[in-house]
Design a protein around this motif. Structure first.
Motif, PDB file in Angstrom:
ATOM      1  N   PHE A   1      77.945  10.414  21.894  1.00 23.23           N
ATOM      2  CA  PHE A   1      79.018   9.742  21.177  1.00 23.23           C
ATOM      3  C   PHE A   1      78.394   9.062  19.969  1.00 23.23           C
ATOM      4  N   SER A   2      79.083   9.094  18.843  1.00 21.84           N
ATOM      5  CA  SER A   2      78.520   8.481  17.651  1.00 21.84           C
ATOM      6  C   SER A   2      79.613   7.879  16.779  1.00 21.84           C
ATOM      7  N   ALA A   3      79.183   6.986  15.898  1.00 22.58           N
ATOM      8  CA  ALA A   3      80.083   6.337  14.950  1.00 22.58           C
ATOM      9  C   ALA A   3      79.346   6.182  13.635  1.00 22.58           C
ATOM     10  N   ARG A   4      80.092   6.042  12.565  1.00 21.51           N
ATOM     11  CA  ARG A   4      79.512   5.893  11.231  1.00 21.51           C
ATOM     12  C   ARG A   4      79.116   4.429  10.981  1.00 21.51           C
ATOM     13  N   PRO A   5      78.191   4.181  10.058  1.00 23.87           N
ATOM     14  CA  PRO A   5      77.784   2.803   9.733  1.00 23.87           C
ATOM     15  C   PRO A   5      78.947   1.926   9.287  1.00 23.87           C
ATOM     16  N   GLN A   6      79.996   2.545   8.733  1.00 21.02           N
ATOM     17  CA  GLN A   6      81.151   1.782   8.254  1.00 21.02           C
ATOM     18  C   GLN A   6      82.114   1.403   9.382  1.00 21.02           C
TER      19      GLN A   6
ATOM     20  N   SER B   1      75.551   7.364  13.117  1.00 16.39           N
ATOM     21  CA  SER B   1      75.177   8.565  12.374  1.00 16.39           C
ATOM     22  C   SER B   1      75.922   8.628  11.056  1.00 16.39           C
ATOM     23  N   GLU B   2      75.360   9.344  10.142  1.00 17.06           N
ATOM     24  CA  GLU B   2      75.995   9.520   8.839  1.00 17.06           C
ATOM     25  C   GLU B   2      75.976  10.990   8.470  1.00 17.06           C
ATOM     26  N   ALA B   3      76.967  11.410   7.730  1.00 11.83           N
ATOM     27  CA  ALA B   3      77.046  12.799   7.308  1.00 11.83           C
ATOM     28  C   ALA B   3      75.836  13.141   6.448  1.00 11.83           C
ATOM     29  N   VAL B   4      75.269  14.309   6.676  1.00 10.28           N
ATOM     30  CA  VAL B   4      74.102  14.727   5.907  1.00 10.28           C
ATOM     31  C   VAL B   4      74.425  14.768   4.426  1.00 10.28           C
ATOM     32  N   SER B   5      75.637  15.167   4.080  1.00  9.03           N
ATOM     33  CA  SER B   5      76.024  15.264   2.680  1.00  9.03           C
ATOM     34  C   SER B   5      76.070  13.908   2.003  1.00  9.03           C
ATOM     35  N   SER B   6      76.231  12.819   2.812  1.00 11.71           N
ATOM     36  CA  SER B   6      76.329  11.495   2.219  1.00 11.71           C
ATOM     37  C   SER B   6      75.018  11.031   1.634  1.00 11.71           C
ATOM     38  N   VAL B   7      73.924  11.701   2.037  1.00 14.09           N
ATOM     39  CA  VAL B   7      72.620  11.322   1.512  1.00 14.09           C
ATOM     40  C   VAL B   7      72.479  11.744   0.066  1.00 14.09           C
ATOM     41  N   THR B   8      73.142  12.844  -0.287  1.00 12.49           N
ATOM     42  CA  THR B   8      73.001  13.362  -1.645  1.00 12.49           C
ATOM     43  C   THR B   8      74.268  13.258  -2.450  1.00 12.49           C
ATOM     44  N   SER B   9      75.387  12.906  -1.806  1.00  5.56           N
ATOM     45  CA  SER B   9      76.652  12.841  -2.527  1.00  5.56           C
ATOM     46  C   SER B   9      77.481  11.674  -2.034  1.00  5.56           C
TER      47      SER B   9
ATOM     48  N   LEU C   1      89.318   8.446  10.775  1.00  6.16           N
ATOM     49  CA  LEU C   1      88.279   9.295  11.345  1.00  6.16           C
ATOM     50  C   LEU C   1      87.167   9.606  10.357  1.00  6.16           C
ATOM     51  N   ALA C   2      87.517   9.850   9.102  1.00 10.69           N
ATOM     52  CA  ALA C   2      86.503  10.197   8.114  1.00 10.69           C
ATOM     53  C   ALA C   2      85.565   9.028   7.838  1.00 10.69           C
TER      54      ALA C   2
ATOM     55  N   GLU D   1      80.311  12.751  13.645  1.00 16.31           N
ATOM     56  CA  GLU D   1      80.610  14.158  13.882  1.00 16.31           C
ATOM     57  C   GLU D   1      79.359  14.894  14.323  1.00 16.31           C
ATOM     58  N   PHE D   2      79.576  16.013  15.002  1.00 12.73           N
ATOM     59  CA  PHE D   2      78.475  16.866  15.424  1.00 12.73           C
ATOM     60  C   PHE D   2      77.711  17.334  14.180  1.00 12.73           C
ATOM     61  N   GLY D   3      76.389  17.165  14.200  1.00 19.79           N
ATOM     62  CA  GLY D   3      75.583  17.567  13.061  1.00 19.79           C
ATOM     63  C   GLY D   3      75.230  16.437  12.114  1.00 19.79           C
ATOM     64  N   ASP D   4      75.701  15.197  12.426  1.00 16.75           N
ATOM     65  CA  ASP D   4      75.367  14.051  11.589  1.00 16.75           C
ATOM     66  C   ASP D   4      73.878  13.713  11.681  1.00 16.75           C
ATOM     67  N   ARG D   5      73.413  12.916  10.739  1.00 14.43           N
ATOM     68  CA  ARG D   5      72.042  12.408  10.733  1.00 14.43           C
ATOM     69  C   ARG D   5      72.019  11.051  11.440  1.00 14.43           C
ATOM     70  N   VAL D   6      71.093  10.877  12.401  1.00 13.90           N
ATOM     71  CA  VAL D   6      70.993   9.635  13.164  1.00 13.90           C
ATOM     72  C   VAL D   6      70.386   8.529  12.300  1.00 13.90           C
ATOM     73  N   CYS D   7      71.018   7.347  12.327  1.00 12.07           N
ATOM     74  CA  CYS D   7      70.471   6.229  11.555  1.00 12.07           C
ATOM     75  C   CYS D   7      70.509   4.927  12.349  1.00 12.07           C
TER      76      CYS D   7
END
Length: 231
Positions: free
Chosen positions: A127-132, A153-161, A188-189, A194-200
């Motif tokens: 189970f995961s949640a975003r930093p926000q 976790s955070e979306a991988v795309s958020s690191v570059t965009s 939700l966004a 989500e599955f595939g997020d980067r752990v932080c």
């Protein structure tokens, strides 16, 4: 425990957290402000998490759990969160000694299979949640799922965009309902991992109780009292 040392019950972290959440409708303005604070602002996003790959040998993972004094490890594949291994999964090694030579992926799969047979339903491996995400959302998620921790976790795309999703917010809203009567509306966004997020980071019941204690009004803990004693 009564004066005669007879045990009458047990007070667990999960029960304390559930009690606080289910009675949050009578919380003070300061407590409501705390519940609506994001994980990032609470300082729970460390971005320094001990991770293993799904193919890491079980014995090596157990060594990491002991050396880093943690109770769980995220399974990360190509920097993306795909699962979780916790100390509660270790009991399955006693039931099947062959799993001591298995990978983390195989141990988790075996644990989820046994849980499915015993409880009649599969359990999500992570189970995961975003930093926000707000603390209120995480409390509802923990209570609803019965989990002891949630990975941040955070979306991988958020690191570059930093581009916001094009989907209208009205189409992304949902809610998390705990076992109590409360329903917590979420975007939700913004909140849900989500599955595939980067752990932080990771939020455990211990972390939540520490945050609640630090923000609680009234006298601080007595530095001269041994809280680990039986008295």
């Amino acid at each position: 425990m009564q004066s005669d040392r007879e045990i009458r019950g047990i007070l667990s972290q999960a029960r304390v957290v559930r009690f606080f959440f289910e009675h949050s409708d009578t919380a003070t303005a300061i407590e409501h402000q705390l519940l609506d604070t994001s994980l990032e602002k609470l300082g729970l996003v460390t971005r320094d998490v001990v991770c293993v790959s799904p193919d890491t040998p079980v014995l090596k993972a157990l060594s990491l759990l002991e050396s880093h004094r943690v109770s769980s490890l995220p399974l990360v594949d190509n920097e993306q969160l795909v699962g979780s291994l916790s100390l509660s999964d270790v009991k399955h090694l006693a039931r099947n000694r062959q799993l001591t030579r298995a990978s983390c992926r195989e141990l988790v799969q075996a644990a989820r299979y046994v849980q499915g047979l015993r409880e009649g339903q599969d359990k999500a491996a992570v189970f995961s949640a975003r930093p926000q995400a707000s603390l209120r959302y995480v409390l509802a998620k923990l209570i609803a799922t019965g989990a002891h921790r949630i990975w941040i976790s955070e979306a991988v795309s958020s690191v570059t965009s930093s581009v916001e999703p094009s989907t209208p917010a009205s189409n992304r809203r949902a809610s998390v309902s705990s076992a109590s009567s409360q329903t917590v509306p979420v975007d939700l966004a913004k909140y849900a991992g989500e599955f595939g997020d980067r752990v932080c980071g990771v939020v455990s019941l211990t972390d939540i109780l520490r945050v609640l204690m630090d923000s609680a009004p009234g006298p601080r803990l007595d530095p001269d009292y041994n809280y680990a004693s039986m008295d």
